[in-house]
Design an enzyme around this catalytic site. Structure first.
Site, mmCIF file in Angstrom:
data_model
loop_
_atom_site.group_PDB
_atom_site.id
_atom_site.type_symbol
_atom_site.label_atom_id
_atom_site.label_comp_id
_atom_site.label_asym_id
_atom_site.label_seq_id
_atom_site.Cartn_x
_atom_site.Cartn_y
_atom_site.Cartn_z
ATOM 1 N N ASN A 1 -4.732 -11.830 14.264
ATOM 2 C CA ASN A 1 -3.796 -12.773 13.643
ATOM 3 C C ASN A 1 -2.351 -12.287 13.737
ATOM 4 O OD1 ASN A 1 -5.625 -14.796 12.940
ATOM 5 N ND2 ASN A 1 -6.298 -13.657 11.136
ATOM 6 N N ILE B 1 -1.483 -16.591 10.136
ATOM 7 C CA ILE B 1 -0.222 -16.861 9.423
ATOM 8 C C ILE B 1 0.746 -17.465 10.436
ATOM 9 C CG2 ILE B 1 0.547 -14.426 9.661
ATOM 10 C CD1 ILE B 1 1.822 -15.066 6.754
ATOM 11 N N THR C 1 -6.202 -2.725 -1.803
ATOM 12 C CA THR C 1 -5.985 -1.336 -2.214
ATOM 13 C C THR C 1 -4.513 -1.072 -2.533
ATOM 14 O OG1 THR C 1 -5.811 -0.782 0.137
ATOM 15 C CG2 THR C 1 -7.929 -0.330 -0.944
ATOM 16 N N ASP D 1 0.453 -9.073 1.657
ATOM 17 C CA ASP D 1 -0.620 -8.189 1.161
ATOM 18 C C ASP D 1 -1.608 -9.005 0.344
ATOM 19 O OD1 ASP D 1 -1.975 -5.860 -0.193
ATOM 20 O OD2 ASP D 1 -0.362 -4.784 0.802
ATOM 21 N N THR E 1 -11.176 -6.931 8.584
ATOM 22 C CA THR E 1 -9.734 -6.747 8.369
ATOM 23 C C THR E 1 -9.094 -6.097 9.584
ATOM 24 O OG1 THR E 1 -9.981 -6.603 5.981
ATOM 25 C CG2 THR E 1 -8.009 -5.568 6.919
ATOM 26 N N GLY F 1 0.831 -1.212 0.000
ATOM 27 C CA GLY F 1 0.000 0.000 0.000
ATOM 28 C C GLY F 1 0.859 1.253 0.000
ATOM 29 N N PHE F 2 0.199 2.384 0.158
ATOM 30 C CA PHE F 2 0.893 3.686 0.140
ATOM 31 C C PHE F 2 1.965 3.735 1.240
ATOM 32 C CE2 PHE F 2 0.202 8.115 2.062
ATOM 33 C CZ PHE F 2 1.294 8.661 1.416
ATOM 34 N N TYR G 1 -14.522 1.537 10.005
ATOM 35 C CA TYR G 1 -13.079 1.822 10.123
ATOM 36 C C TYR G 1 -12.753 2.309 11.545
ATOM 37 C CZ TYR G 1 -8.579 4.017 8.805
ATOM 38 O OH TYR G 1 -7.253 4.394 8.700
HETATM 39 P P1 NAD Z 1 -3.476 1.685 1.641
HETATM 40 O O1 NAD Z 1 -4.886 1.360 1.344
HETATM 41 O O2 NAD Z 1 -2.654 2.322 0.574
HETATM 42 O O3 NAD Z 1 -2.690 0.405 2.150
HETATM 43 C C1 NAD Z 1 -3.289 -0.661 2.845
HETATM 44 C C2 NAD Z 1 -2.638 -1.951 2.368
HETATM 45 O O4 NAD Z 1 -3.223 -3.046 3.079
HETATM 46 C C3 NAD Z 1 -2.884 -2.239 0.873
HETATM 47 O O5 NAD Z 1 -1.712 -2.692 0.273
HETATM 48 C C4 NAD Z 1 -3.959 -3.314 0.884
HETATM 49 O O6 NAD Z 1 -3.949 -4.123 -0.271
HETATM 50 C C5 NAD Z 1 -3.588 -4.067 2.160
HETATM 51 N N1 NAD Z 1 -4.730 -4.792 2.722
HETATM 52 C C6 NAD Z 1 -5.995 -4.339 2.933
HETATM 53 N N2 NAD Z 1 -6.764 -5.317 3.457
HETATM 54 C C7 NAD Z 1 -5.964 -6.423 3.586
HETATM 55 C C8 NAD Z 1 -6.172 -7.749 4.049
HETATM 56 N N3 NAD Z 1 -7.370 -8.149 4.509
HETATM 57 N N4 NAD Z 1 -5.131 -8.613 4.034
HETATM 58 C C9 NAD Z 1 -3.919 -8.234 3.572
HETATM 59 N N5 NAD Z 1 -3.659 -6.979 3.103
HETATM 60 C C10 NAD Z 1 -4.675 -6.095 3.113
HETATM 61 O O7 NAD Z 1 -3.510 2.618 2.948
HETATM 62 P P2 NAD Z 1 -2.327 3.431 3.637
HETATM 63 O O8 NAD Z 1 -2.634 4.877 3.521
HETATM 64 O O9 NAD Z 1 -1.011 2.927 3.191
HETATM 65 O O10 NAD Z 1 -2.575 3.030 5.157
HETATM 66 C C11 NAD Z 1 -1.812 2.002 5.766
HETATM 67 C C12 NAD Z 1 -2.249 1.834 7.218
HETATM 68 O O11 NAD Z 1 -2.082 3.077 7.914
HETATM 69 C C13 NAD Z 1 -3.727 1.442 7.361
HETATM 70 O O12 NAD Z 1 -3.848 0.498 8.404
HETATM 71 C C14 NAD Z 1 -4.399 2.750 7.756
HETATM 72 O O13 NAD Z 1 -5.533 2.529 8.550
HETATM 73 C C15 NAD Z 1 -3.297 3.468 8.527
HETATM 74 N N6 NAD Z 1 -3.465 4.930 8.460
HETATM 75 C C16 NAD Z 1 -3.163 5.616 7.327
HETATM 76 C C17 NAD Z 1 -3.354 6.987 7.290
HETATM 77 C C18 NAD Z 1 -3.012 7.801 6.066
HETATM 78 O O14 NAD Z 1 -3.222 9.023 6.081
HETATM 79 N N7 NAD Z 1 -2.458 7.246 5.020
HETATM 80 C C19 NAD Z 1 -3.868 7.658 8.403
HETATM 81 C C20 NAD Z 1 -4.184 6.906 9.539
HETATM 82 C C21 NAD Z 1 -3.967 5.536 9.557
#
Ligand code: NAD
Ligand code: UDP
Length: 319
Positions: free
Chosen positions: A107, A63, A37, A33, A100, A12-13, A153
């Site tokens: 897990n 896992i 997303t 992953d 999730t 992810g990001f 969420y």
């Molecule tokens: P994102 O959606 O880009 O990344 C999430 C990643 O998790 C993706 O690669 C997705 O494929 C993977 N994923 C989702 N469900 C899954 C599952 N059931 N099993 C395995 N992989 C799974 O989001 P992000 O912005 O990179 O956020 C990453 C984490 O940081 C998240 O937990 C989010 O709640 C937290 N977060 C992010 C922000 C932000 O501003 N970016 C703010 C607060 C919290």
């Protein structure tokens, strides 16, 4: 047998930036992953690196340690980043989002118990809901609508925090729970619906910039490199029995963000107003004194500098 760091949600990001950063520190990284997303492009450049492995796996499923034994490695740290983070993405299938957040946390905690690894949880400012206390300190319990559209969420992440702290109290697990505030930067998905990516893409394409509500609601935007530094400093510090906010305390209204993005991208787009989604928090700003006092970390990149880098990335990505 050597040791590796597991990054769940590593495609992810934020997860992909974290994988890059850990590999630059010469750590061995296993990315797990299900690509809900996340994108293969985010980690494509790592696939030929011998210190990097990818496991396609859904965190709903347990896992077990033996999977890592097949890579001849053991897990010393776990980063649980796996969860959709954009309101558009997490509301698409809300039941799955809650599963999730909760099953993923359980897990990953079980794995931490088995391996004795330190485990980091990507929690969120959303645990504060629409806050009545400003700026938000870790001691504030929040103001969340438990049956609203964002609850899958917010409540999922709140329950995950409960699981982490109960695991710590029952088993002494070394947990690090960070409440991450809005973060932006290169590798955000073009169409993930978050405000920074929406506005930049609209500005670069000369389309109308869609402000939801009157644009007076605020967020505090942290550049991704700063956030990753903060996470690593937090994980490396002594054990702490409290969640820590990580973010940039510089508060900006959504209307001002639109203006700044137009300036940085040299865009003539006009601003249009659209209805405010339900339960959209009216303001958000982290109090970061706890992490600053514990680790010395503070964010360094100004919003304008961070947006310049992000606009550069999106210009290429959409060309
Ligand atoms: P994102 O959606 O880009 O990344 C999430 C990643 O998790 C993706 O690669 C997705 O494929 C993977 N994923 C989702 N469900 C899954 C599952 N059931 N099993 C395995 N992989 C799974 O989001 P992000 O912005 O990179 O956020 C990453 C984490 O940081 C998240 O937990 C989010 O709640 C937290 N977060 C992010 C922000 C932000 O501003 N970016 C703010 C607060 C919290
Ligand atoms: N927002 C907006 N226009 C958009 C996308 C979002 O005005 O095209 C607003 C949204 O209503 C919220 C803020 O920008 O007030 C931040 O939204 P985002 O989805 O990025 O994250 P949130 O902090 O709400 O989880």
């Amino acid at each position: 047998m050597d040791s590796s760091i597991l990054v769940a949600g590593g495609a992810g990001f934020l997860g992909s930036h974290l994988c890059d950063r850990l590999l630059r520190q010469r750590k061995k990284v296993i990315c797990l992953d299900n690509f809900l997303t996340g994108r293969k492009e985010n980690i494509a450049h790592l696939l030929r690196n011998n210190d990097f492995h990818l496991i396609e796996h859904d965190v709903w499923e347990p896992i077990h340690v033996r999977i890592f034994e097949s890579f001849n490695t053991q897990i010393c740290q776990i980063y649980n980043m796996a969860c959709p983070a954009s309101p558009v993405a997490y509301q698409q299938d809300p039941l799955s989002t809650t599963k999730t957040a909760i099953l993923g946390a359980l897990n990953m905690l079980d794995l931490a118990g088995e391996t004795k690894a330190t485990i980091f949880q990507a929690s969120t400012s959303e645990v504060y809901g629409d806050p009545e206390v400003h700026p938000q300190k870790e001691t504030y319990w929040g103001h969340v609508n438990p049956i609203g559209l964002r609850a899958c969420y917010d409540e999922g992440k709140r329950c995950a925090e409960t699981l982490f702290f109960d695991h710590y109290r029952q088993f002494g697990t070394n947990i690090k729970v960070a409440r991450i505030f809005n973060t932006y930067g290169p590798k955000m998905q073009i169409d993930d619906g978050r405000v920074v990516s929406n506005f930049i893409v609209q500005a670069l394409k000369g389309e109308d910039i869609t402000i939801y509500g009157d644009g007076k609601q605020t967020r505090s935007f942290c550049y991704v490199d700063d956030l990753i530094e903060g996470i690593l400093a937090f994980v490396d510090c002594d054990p702490v029995a409290s969640p820590f906010n990580i973010g940039n305390p510089c508060e900006t209204s959504v209307g001002d963000l639109a203006k700044l993005i137009c300036k940085v991208s040299n865009s003539k787009s006009r601003v249009v107003f659209r209805p405010l989604p339900s339960d959209d928090p009216s303001r958000r700003q982290p109090d970061i004194s706890a992490i600053r006092d514990q680790t010395g970390w503070t964010p360094k990149v100004s919003l304008e500098e961070g947006l310049e880098e992000t606009v550069k990335y999106f210009r290429e990505a959409i060309s």
